[in-house]
Design a protein around this motif. Structure first.
Motif, PDB file in Angstrom:
ATOM      1  N   SER A  83      -1.351  12.762  11.195  1.00 41.15           N
ATOM      2  CA  SER A  83      -2.011  12.316   9.968  1.00 41.15           C
ATOM      3  C   SER A  83      -1.034  12.338   8.797  1.00 41.15           C
ATOM      4  CB  SER A  83      -3.212  13.221   9.662  1.00 41.15           C
ATOM      5  OG  SER A  83      -3.775  12.899   8.415  1.00 41.15           O
ATOM      6  N   ASN A  84      -0.202  13.370   8.728  1.00 39.20           N
ATOM      7  CA  ASN A  84       0.803  13.445   7.672  1.00 39.20           C
ATOM      8  C   ASN A  84       1.815  12.314   7.790  1.00 39.20           C
ATOM      9  OD1 ASN A  84       0.163  15.583   5.920  1.00 39.20           O
ATOM     10  ND2 ASN A  84       0.836  17.095   7.412  1.00 39.20           N
ATOM     11  N   ASN A  85       2.213  11.993   9.027  1.00 40.21           N
ATOM     12  CA  ASN A  85       3.159  10.896   9.228  1.00 40.21           C
ATOM     13  C   ASN A  85       2.542   9.558   8.814  1.00 40.21           C
ATOM     14  OD1 ASN A  85       5.240  12.497  10.145  1.00 40.21           O
ATOM     15  ND2 ASN A  85       4.639  12.338  12.297  1.00 40.21           N
ATOM     16  N   ALA A  86       1.262   9.378   9.140  1.00 40.24           N
ATOM     17  CA  ALA A  86       0.575   8.144   8.734  1.00 40.24           C
ATOM     18  C   ALA A  86       0.473   8.073   7.215  1.00 40.24           C
ATOM     19  CB  ALA A  86      -0.812   8.076   9.366  1.00 40.24           C
ATOM     20  N   ASN A  87       0.162   9.211   6.588  1.00 41.11           N
ATOM     21  CA  ASN A  87       0.070   9.240   5.133  1.00 41.11           C
ATOM     22  C   ASN A  87       1.426   9.003   4.484  1.00 41.11           C
ATOM     23  OD1 ASN A  87      -2.597   9.486   4.307  1.00 41.11           O
ATOM     24  ND2 ASN A  87      -2.648  11.687   4.665  1.00 41.11           N
ATOM     25  N   THR A  88       2.480   9.504   5.121  1.00 40.91           N
ATOM     26  CA  THR A  88       3.824   9.235   4.611  1.00 40.91           C
ATOM     27  C   THR A  88       4.103   7.739   4.657  1.00 40.91           C
ATOM     28  OG1 THR A  88       4.628  11.397   5.359  1.00 40.91           O
ATOM     29  CG2 THR A  88       6.282   9.706   4.921  1.00 40.91           C
ATOM     30  N   ALA A  89       3.672   7.083   5.751  1.00 39.63           N
ATOM     31  CA  ALA A  89       3.842   5.629   5.863  1.00 39.63           C
ATOM     32  C   ALA A  89       3.026   4.907   4.797  1.00 39.63           C
ATOM     33  CB  ALA A  89       3.421   5.163   7.258  1.00 39.63           C
ATOM     34  N   VAL A  90       1.787   5.367   4.578  1.00 39.17           N
ATOM     35  CA  VAL A  90       0.930   4.760   3.553  1.00 39.17           C
ATOM     36  C   VAL A  90       1.635   4.765   2.205  1.00 39.17           C
ATOM     37  CG1 VAL A  90      -1.182   5.016   2.189  1.00 39.17           C
ATOM     38  CG2 VAL A  90      -1.278   5.325   4.656  1.00 39.17           C
ATOM     39  N   TYR A  91       2.050   5.924   1.798  1.00 43.11           N
ATOM     40  CA  TYR A  91       2.556   6.065   0.440  1.00 43.11           C
ATOM     41  C   TYR A  91       4.008   5.627   0.284  1.00 43.11           C
ATOM     42  CZ  TYR A  91      -1.893   8.225  -0.389  1.00 43.11           C
ATOM     43  OH  TYR A  91      -3.249   8.428  -0.488  1.00 43.11           O
ATOM     44  N   SER A  92       4.728   5.546   1.390  1.00 41.51           N
ATOM     45  CA  SER A  92       6.088   5.009   1.309  1.00 41.51           C
ATOM     46  C   SER A  92       6.054   3.509   1.017  1.00 41.51           C
ATOM     47  CB  SER A  92       6.852   5.273   2.617  1.00 41.51           C
ATOM     48  OG  SER A  92       7.026   6.651   2.826  1.00 41.51           O
ATOM     49  N   THR A  93       5.259   2.764   1.794  1.00 44.87           N
ATOM     50  CA  THR A  93       5.153   1.325   1.527  1.00 44.87           C
ATOM     51  C   THR A  93       4.414   1.069   0.215  1.00 44.87           C
ATOM     52  OG1 THR A  93       3.151   1.203   2.898  1.00 44.87           O
ATOM     53  CG2 THR A  93       5.245   0.656   3.951  1.00 44.87           C
ATOM     54  N   PHE A  94       3.431   1.901  -0.070  1.00 47.89           N
ATOM     55  CA  PHE A  94       2.686   1.788  -1.326  1.00 47.89           C
ATOM     56  C   PHE A  94       3.651   1.899  -2.507  1.00 47.89           C
ATOM     57  CE2 PHE A  94      -1.649   3.340  -3.188  1.00 47.89           C
ATOM     58  CZ  PHE A  94      -1.516   2.479  -4.251  1.00 47.89           C
ATOM     59  N   SER A  95       4.574   2.856  -2.436  1.00 40.49           N
ATOM     60  CA  SER A  95       5.476   3.085  -3.557  1.00 40.49           C
ATOM     61  C   SER A  95       6.413   1.909  -3.799  1.00 40.49           C
ATOM     62  CB  SER A  95       6.293   4.360  -3.313  1.00 40.49           C
ATOM     63  OG  SER A  95       7.137   4.217  -2.188  1.00 40.49           O
ATOM     64  N   VAL A  96       6.849   1.259  -2.712  1.00 42.59           N
ATOM     65  CA  VAL A  96       7.761   0.124  -2.845  1.00 42.59           C
ATOM     66  C   VAL A  96       7.005  -1.132  -3.247  1.00 42.59           C
ATOM     67  CG1 VAL A  96       9.413  -1.354  -1.660  1.00 42.59           C
ATOM     68  CG2 VAL A  96       9.394   1.104  -1.195  1.00 42.59           C
ATOM     69  N   VAL A  97       5.965  -1.473  -2.476  1.00 41.56           N
ATOM     70  CA  VAL A  97       5.201  -2.690  -2.751  1.00 41.56           C
ATOM     71  C   VAL A  97       4.443  -2.561  -4.068  1.00 41.56           C
ATOM     72  CG1 VAL A  97       3.374  -4.210  -1.913  1.00 41.56           C
ATOM     73  CG2 VAL A  97       5.007  -3.214  -0.296  1.00 41.56           C
ATOM     74  N   GLY A  98       3.875  -1.375  -4.300  1.00 43.83           N
ATOM     75  CA  GLY A  98       3.074  -1.163  -5.496  1.00 43.83           C
ATOM     76  C   GLY A  98       3.830  -1.437  -6.775  1.00 43.83           C
ATOM     77  N   PHE A  99       5.107  -1.083  -6.810  1.00 46.68           N
ATOM     78  CA  PHE A  99       5.914  -1.272  -8.006  1.00 46.68           C
ATOM     79  C   PHE A  99       5.994  -2.746  -8.401  1.00 46.68           C
ATOM     80  CE2 PHE A  99       9.740  -1.261 -10.637  1.00 46.68           C
ATOM     81  CZ  PHE A  99       9.586  -0.080 -11.359  1.00 46.68           C
ATOM     82  N   PHE A 100       5.926  -3.627  -7.395  1.00 47.58           N
ATOM     83  CA  PHE A 100       6.042  -5.067  -7.650  1.00 47.58           C
ATOM     84  C   PHE A 100       4.687  -5.785  -7.626  1.00 47.58           C
ATOM     85  CE2 PHE A 100      10.096  -3.676  -5.925  1.00 47.58           C
ATOM     86  CZ  PHE A 100      10.994  -4.226  -6.823  1.00 47.58           C
TER      87      PHE A 100
END
Length: 505
Positions: A83-100
Motif C-alpha cells: 500500500s505504501n509503494n502504491a501511495n508512493t506511485a500515486v504521489y510521485s506522478t501526482f507531484s510531477v503531473v500536478g505541477f503542470f
C-alpha cells in the motif's frame, strides 16, 4: 455614475440576483434561473454557488471515497508495504503531473479535466480489489501511478473553480462548504466499511466494501461530465470568470512559466504546500493502523472526516468575517494556524510516547489493537479527531490565501497545480519514509517541525502580497479577456466613461 457608485459594484458587494438576467445571451435561459422546491431554493445552474457545490459532490464521490479507503490504514490491507509503494506511485506522478496541470486544465477545459481525473480513483480501488485475491502488487502500483496523473487533473480543476468563482467577500465560506461536502464523502465512505466490518475479526476489508466504493466513484466521474462551461458562469452581480478565451498549448505552457515569473513570491508558499499532505501517512499508517483494531480504525475514520467538516466550517467562516480587513484576517489566520499547530501536535507528542513501531506492528499477527469498547480508547479517539480538525484548518487556510492573491481563474489554475503537485511530492516522500519502517516518533517530529517552519516562511509573503482587494485591471493582465467580457454591465458603462482606476467586480 460617480466614483462611489463604481466601487459599490465590486467583488465584495455582489449585486442583486436579477443582474445575471442580462447575461442569458451567453447560455441557455434556464441556466440562469433559480429553482424553488418548497422552502428550498436551488441556485441557478450557471452560478458559482451551484458549480462549487457540484464540484464538491464530484469530489465527495471520488477522492472523498479514496480518503475513506486510505484512512483505514494500508488501504484496508494487513500489510502496509505494498500500500505504501502504491501511495508512493500515486504521489510521485501526482507531484510531477500536478505541477503542470494548470496548463492542461486551461487548455482542455475544466469539465474534461475533472472527468478524466475522477476515472483514476475508480481504477485504483479496482486494483485493490484485485490485490485482495491475487496479491498482484504490480497492477496495484500501476493503478496508483495512473491515479496520480488523474488526481492532479481533478484537484487542479477543483482548485481553480473553488478559488476563482466566488466573489472576494465569499471565498472563505465557499471553500469551507466545498471542504465540508467533500469530507462528508469521507464520513459516508467510512461508514461503509464500519458497517460491513463491525463484527468482523478479519484483518482485511471485505470485497463488498471495495465494490461499493467503485460504484460510488463511477457515479462521480460520470457526474463531472455535466459541469458548466466556465465562460457561461455568472456571479450574482453579472460578472464573469477571468479565463483565456482562446487558449492554446503554447499559451498555457508559457503561461505556467509566466506565472512563476510575474508572481515569483508564490515560491515562498511552497514549503507550506509541501507540508500540507505529509501528515496523512503518519495519521493513517502511524496512528490509526498500528494502534487500533480494524473495526475501531473504521470508527476513527468516521470521526476523522467528521471533524474535517467541523473544522472547515469554523475556519472558512472566520476567514470571511466582514468586520475585519482582509489583510488583517490573513495575518490572524497565520497566527491562529501556528498556535493550533503547537497545541494539536503538542498533544500528539504526548500520545506518540505511549507506543512504538516495534510494540505494535513489530509483533505481526500477534498484535491486537485497541478496541473502541476499551476505556483506554477515549483519549486517543479525541487525539485522532483533533488531527482531522487540524487538517481541515490547514487546507482551507491555504486555499483562502491563494484565492486572496488573485481572482484570475487562469492564474489560480496554475496556483492549484503548484499546490497539489508540491503537496503530493511531500506525500510521496512521506509514504516512502513509512515504507522504510522509520520510527513513528521520527515521522512525528518531521511533521511537527515542517508544519511550524513552513508557516514562519510563509508569513512575509502573506504580509506583503495579500491585499484588501485586487482590481479587475490587475486580474485581466494574465488573460486575453476584456472588462466587457467579465464585469457587470454597470461597471462596463463606467469604464467607457473613462473611470478605469476604481473598477472592481
Amino acid at each position: 455614475m460617480d466614483e462611489k457608485n463604481i466601487s459599490e459594484v465590486s467583488r465584495d458587494e455582489p449585486s442583486p440576483t436579477p443582474a445575471i438576467e442580462g447575461t442569458e445571451k451567453r447560455g441557455k435561459p434556464w441556466m440562469y434561473k433559480t429553482l424553488k422546491l418548497g422552502p428550498i431554493t436551488i441556485p441557478a445552474y450557471a452560478t458559482p454557488q451551484f458549480q462549487i457545490i457540484f464540484v464538491a459532490f464530484v469530489c465527495f464521490l471520488c477522492p472523498g471515497m479514496f480518503n475513506a479507503v486510505n484512512g483505514l490504514g494500508a488501504a484496508g490491507q494487513v500489510n502496509a508495504h505494498d500500500s505504501n509503494n502504491a501511495n508512493t506511485a500515486v504521489y510521485s506522478t501526482f507531484s510531477v503531473v500536478g505541477f503542470f496541470c494548470g496548463s492542461i486544465a486551461n487548455r482542455i477545459g475544466l469539465r474534461l479535466t475533472l472527468g478524466i481525473g475522477g476515472f483514476g480513483y475508480f481504477l485504483y480501488v479496482a486494483s485493490i480489489l484485485s490485490y485482495n485475491h491475487n496479491q498482484n502488487a504490480g497492477f496495484f502500483i500501476f493503478a496508483g501511478a495512473l491515479l496520480g496523473a488523474c488526481a492532479g487533473m481533478l484537484w487542479t480543476a477543483q482548485g481553480a473553480i473553488m478559488m476563482s468563482y466566488p466573489s472576494e467577500k465569499e471565498k472563505g465560506r465557499y471553500i469551507s462548504r466545498f471542504w465540508a461536502i467533500f469530507n462528508l464523502g469521507g464520513v459516508i465512505g467510512a461508514l461503509i466499511p464500519l458497517g460491513m466490518n463491525l463484527h468482523s475479526e478479519a484483518g482485511k476489508v471485505t470485497d463488498g466494501t471495495y465494490i461499493a466504493f467503485m460504484i460510488l466513484m463511477a457515479a462521480g466521474f460520470i457526474l463531472a461530465c455535466f459541469l458548466c462551461n466556465p465562460q457561461l458562469v455568472r456571479r450574482d452581480d453579472g460578472s464573469g470568470i477571468i479565463l483565456m478565451k482562446n487558449p492554446s498549448w503554447k499559451s498555457e505552457i508559457l503561461g505556467l512559466f509566466e506565472t512563476l515569473k510575474t508572481d515569483a513570491y508564490i515560491v515562498g508558499l511552497f514549503p507550506l504546500f509541501f507540508a500540507s499532505n505529509w501528515f496523512y501517512t503518519y495519521h493513517f499508517n502511524g496512528v490509526n493502523l498500528p494502534y487500533f483494531n480494524l473495526r475501531t480504525r473504521c470508527l476513527n475514520n468516521v470521526l476523522y472526516w467528521g471533524m474535517q467538516i467541523v473544522g472547515a466550517y469554523a475556519v472558512g467562516y472566520l476567514l470571511d468575517v466582514g468586520s475585519m480587513r482582509r489583510t488583517t484576517r490573513a495575518k490572524c489566520a497565520l497566527v491562529g494556524l501556528f498556535l493550533l499547530t503547537m497545541v494539536t501536535w503538542g498533544g500528539g507528542y504526548a500520545f506518540q510516547k505511549t507506543y512504538t513501531r516495534a510494540s505494535t506492528l513489530g509483533l505481526g499477527k500477534d498484535h491486537v489493537g485497541v478496541d473502541f469498547n476499551q476505556s483506554k480508547y477515549i483519549g486517543p479517539m479525541f487525539m485522532y479527531m483533533f488531527y482531522g480538525f487540524y487538517d481541515a484548518a490547514w487546507q482551507v487556510t491555504a486555499y483562502w490565501l491563494m484565492g486572496a492573491l488573485t481572482n484570475n481563474g487562469r492564474k489560480l489554475a496554475n496556483f492549484a497545480g503548484f499546490y497539489k503537485g508540491i503537496q503530493s511530492a511531500g506525500n510521496a516522500i512521506a509514504a516512502n519514509v513509512d515504507a522504510r519502517s522509520v520510527p513513528f516518533m521520527t515521522q512525528f517530529a518531521i511533521n511537527w517541525g515542517m508544519l511550524a517552519g513552513s508557516l514562519l516562511i510563509a508569513a512575509p509573503i502573506v504580509i506583503k502580497y495579500v491585499k484588501d482587494t485586487v482590481s479587475i485591471e490587475d486580474d485581466l493582465k494574465f488573460s486575453d479577456e476584456t472588462v466587457a467580457d467579465v464585469a457587470p454591465g454597470s461597471t462596463v458603462v463606467e469604464h467607457k466613461s473613462g473611470h478605469h482606476e476604481q473598477a472592481s467586480y
